[in-house]
Scaffold this motif. Structure first.
Motif, mmCIF file in Angstrom:
data_model
loop_
_atom_site.group_PDB
_atom_site.id
_atom_site.type_symbol
_atom_site.label_atom_id
_atom_site.label_comp_id
_atom_site.label_asym_id
_atom_site.label_seq_id
_atom_site.Cartn_x
_atom_site.Cartn_y
_atom_site.Cartn_z
ATOM 1 N N ASP A 15 -32.169 -11.283 32.031
ATOM 2 C CA ASP A 15 -31.168 -10.315 32.476
ATOM 3 C C ASP A 15 -31.613 -9.716 33.808
ATOM 4 O O ASP A 15 -32.461 -8.808 33.845
ATOM 5 C CB ASP A 15 -30.981 -9.216 31.434
ATOM 6 N N THR B 128 -29.646 -8.068 36.042
ATOM 7 C CA THR B 128 -29.046 -6.740 36.051
ATOM 8 C C THR B 128 -28.287 -6.563 34.742
ATOM 9 O O THR B 128 -28.270 -7.459 33.893
ATOM 10 C CB THR B 128 -28.080 -6.565 37.243
ATOM 11 N N GLU B 129 -27.613 -5.439 34.573
ATOM 12 C CA GLU B 129 -26.840 -5.208 33.361
ATOM 13 C C GLU B 129 -25.663 -6.164 33.239
ATOM 14 O O GLU B 129 -25.159 -6.396 32.139
ATOM 15 C CB GLU B 129 -26.333 -3.759 33.325
#
Length: 227
Positions: free
Chosen positions: A148, A150-151
């Motif tokens: 991941d 970023t979100e």
């Protein structure tokens, strides 16, 4: 010499099981009692066959025909880190089914994820005019990794191995057929882009596929939407 039937038939048929390389899986599982689904479309490369009704033989041409495939898949979390699932797919003249299981080696709440993936599938098609039947089966295993960034953005790497089985049979005064087993190594790269509320995602995938026996490498592509 008749070439149109099996070339077109197998081009539409033999992509029904993940198969020729496109896998819409990352390193995470759905979570206990959670259900996930996706619909995807992929572009693959499959064998063509040239039947000769005079000599009653069939000549195989591996990895020749570009073939689209649309599939709908779902997976359910039996446990927090164990999913089972399946998919239904179709091309121009055929349908196929695929079943799989995935076990996460790391907890789902981190940013780095690794899973063990295994599955098998089958697809078939017939042509009553030519009295021809084409079938495809596959066993596949892999280790999907994901990170991941970023979100809303995840990178995916998918080392895979598959054993693909192709068979064609033409029935008439004499029955003749041909078979081809392919041991393939796949390396997939993907990007998953989520919307801000994380309830919808788009999975972009490109995979490099290699047949050691045929010394042939080729790319496959796909995109899937997770509602």
């Amino acid at each position: 010499m008749k070439t149109h039937f099996l070339t077109m038939l197998l081009g539409a048929l033999c992509t029904g099981c993940v198969s020729t390389g496109v896998l819409f899986q990352d390193g995470k599982t759905a979570g206990k009692k959670e259900l996930e689904g996706a619909i995807g479309i992929s572009y693959n490369v499959v064998p063509s066959y040239t039947p000769d009704t005079v000599s009653q033989t069939v000549a195989l041409n591996p990895f020749k025909v570009p073939a689209p495939w649309i599939n709908i898949q779902a997976q359910y979390g039996l446990a927090e880190r164990l999913d089972v699932g399946g998919s239904f797919g179709f091309g121009l003249f055929s349908v196929g089914l695929h079943g799989f299981a995935k076990y996460a080696l790391l907890p789902n709440d981190g940013v780095f994820h690794v899973s063990l993936y295994g599955g098998g599938g089958f697809a078939a098609s017939t042509d009553k005019v030519e009295n021809g039947t084409a079938t495809f089966a596959q066993l596949v295993g892999g280790i999907p990794f994901s990170f991941d960034v970023t979100e809303t953005n995840t990178l995916v790497i998918q080392p895979l191995y598959s054993h693909d089985f192709y068979k064609v049979k033409i029935s008439g005064d004499t029955v003749y057929d041909d078979r081809f087993d392919a041991h393939l190594i796949h390396l997939g790269f993907g990007v998953i882009r989520k919307n801000l509320d994380k309830e919808r995602a788009v999975f972009y995938n490109v995979t490099m596929n290699y047949s050691p026996v045929n010394k042939r490498a080729y790319p496959t592509f796909g995109v899937a939407i997770r509602p």
